[in-house]
Design a protein around this motif. Structure first.
Motif, short mmCIF file in Angstrom:
data_model
loop_
_atom_site.label_atom_id
_atom_site.label_comp_id
_atom_site.label_asym_id
_atom_site.label_seq_id
_atom_site.Cartn_x
_atom_site.Cartn_y
_atom_site.Cartn_z
N ASN A 117 137.22 -82.79 -32.02
CA ASN A 117 136.94 -83.36 -30.70
C ASN A 117 136.54 -82.29 -29.68
O ASN A 117 135.86 -82.60 -28.70
N THR A 120 132.11 -80.85 -30.41
CA THR A 120 131.13 -81.91 -30.62
C THR A 120 129.69 -81.39 -30.66
O THR A 120 128.81 -82.07 -31.19
N GLN A 157 124.69 -82.03 -32.91
CA GLN A 157 125.70 -82.76 -32.15
C GLN A 157 126.37 -83.81 -33.02
O GLN A 157 125.70 -84.54 -33.77
N LEU A 161 132.86 -89.42 -33.89
CA LEU A 161 133.98 -88.80 -34.60
C LEU A 161 135.14 -89.79 -34.61
O LEU A 161 135.58 -90.25 -33.55
N PHE A 174 132.32 -89.00 -39.45
CA PHE A 174 131.42 -88.50 -38.41
C PHE A 174 129.99 -88.98 -38.61
O PHE A 174 129.59 -89.38 -39.71
#
Length: 206
Positions: A117, A120, A157, A161, A174
């Motif tokens: 997190n 990213t 990018q 998630l 992801f």
């Protein structure tokens, strides 16, 4: 007398029925739905790898370095779409998560989740040392890798998630989008290929 015999038989049947154990069917165990695919423009042409097509599947692995405290232990995560019968494969590597291995040789789920997190939009990094690395093998067996600081326009990018767990493990599902130039030799590159508008859907495992 017949009445009493009949009544006794009914009572016996009722008692026998009450002694029969009913089978208890446990509820189904939760299982994380793990899907994988890759698509993009390779040198201007459509290219894709899809799970369960031509034997392709997602393989999630890790590379750990366990050190005694106070030195931090580290783990780098990899997610690859590959086939045992096809030459092509693509892999995303991202690292490194630092953790204390005194209590466990794996980071906690909280550390695992926080690591992704907070990363990213990682930079490209050689061997995924401090960011992300893309490795691609084409149909002729040539291996191509991303490089940091190439001067070429490239980006990466995680657009989605999601951490999920089941009895088989802890996962980070992801979706990654990227544009990248890949090189045939990191030390002395002589050729390059370009992926544009690439989308990689997969997962990492803790």
């Amino acid at each position: 007398m017949k009445f009493f015999k009949g009544l006794a038989s009914l009572v016996g049947i009722a008692i026998l029925a009450s002694c029969i154990e009913h089978e208890v069917i446990p509820p189904p165990k939760p299982e994380v739905d793990l899907t994988a695919s890759f698509s993009g423009q390779l040198e201007g042409s459509n290219y894709e790898l899809i799970q369960d097509v031509n034997g392709y599947y997602c393989e999630a692995t890790q590379a750990k370095e366990i050190l005694p405290t106070p030195q931090p232990s580290t783990v780098t995560y990899y997610s690859a779409i590959k086939s045992d019968s096809q030459m092509d494969f693509i892999q995303i590597g991202i690292g490194k998560l630092n953790f204390n291995a005194d209590n466990s040789i794996d980071p906690s789920v909280e550390q695992f989740t926080s690591f992704f997190n907070s990363n990213t939009a990682p930079d490209y990094s050689l061997d995924a040392e401090s960011g992300v690395e893309i490795v691609f093998r084409d149909g002729q067996g040539n291996v191509w890798r991303s490089m940091e600081g190439t001067g070429e326009p490239q980006d990466f990018q995680f657009t989605s998630l999601t951490q999920e767990s089941d009895e088989n493990g802890d996962y980070m599902k992801f979706v990654a989008q990227f544009n990248v130039s890949l090189f045939d030799d990191i030390q002395n590159p002589t050729d390059t290929i370009v992926f544009e508008n690439a989308i990689f859907e997969g997962y990492f495992q803790k």
